[in-house]
Design a protein around this motif. Structure first.
Motif: not given
Length: 183
Positions: A41-43, A99-100, A109-111
């Motif tokens: 979800x982040x960004x 997306x940065x 989010x463990x990316x």
């Protein structure tokens, strides 16, 4: 109003059906179809400006193969099927970079360096979680059964990615958009 999105990869329909039948032995509703999270979800903001950026990346990425593998745990409270594909890691990195999201969101989010592709089978019960959780014993049972009931683990071609949107009323993620790979 809160709007949540994430991007995933969907296994072949017959394997989705197999996983859902398997999960229903322990979970009444998971909150989302079986998938491999490509971008959390982040960004992924409600204005959806990121969608054109993701489409542009996907136009320049050829379809690729990935393999599902034996069940593993995150800690002792999330059971998942392993996923193997170098191309998946590359696509994940490209999407996260365009997306940065903030460093905090990447970490939450463990990316990027912390990205472990997986297909979640079940989770320990937590308050407020969309999915209905299991006990630790239930997860152990599920892991043993997965090794028998979900094999052979498939190898399949990924030729599109799926954007999911949270339907607040249904408390469930639903398909928002499929984006083809390779234009």
């Amino acid at each position: 109003m809160r709007v949540d999105y994430f991007i995933g990869i969907v296994p072949p329909e017959e394997y989705i059906d197999r996983i859902e039948r398997f999960q229903r032995k322990w979970i009444s509703q998971s909150g989302v179809e079986p998938h491999i999270t490509l971008k959390a979800q982040g960004g992924l903001t409600p204005d959806k400006k990121w969608i054109d950026k993701v489409k542009k990346i996907c136009e320049n990425v050829s379809p690729f193969h990935l393999s599902l593998g034996k069940p593993r745990y995150f800690g002792d409270n999330i059971l998942y099927l392993s996923v193997y594909s170098i191309d998946l890691h590359t696509l994940h990195q490209k999407i996260v970079n365009v997306i940065s999201p903030s460093d905090e969101l990447i970490k939450r989010y463990f990316e990027l360096d912390d990205f472990i592709p997986h297909l979640t089978l079940g989770k320990e019960q937590f308050g407020g979680n969309i999915s209905t959780g299991l006990s630790k014993d239930g997860l152990k049972e599920m892991k043993c059964a997965a090794g028998e009931e979900l094999t052979p683990y498939p190898d399949f071609k990924v030729d599109y990615i799926r954007v999911y949107e949270l339907n607040i009323e249904k408390r469930k993620y639903e398909t928002f958009l499929d984006i083809p790979l390779g234009g």
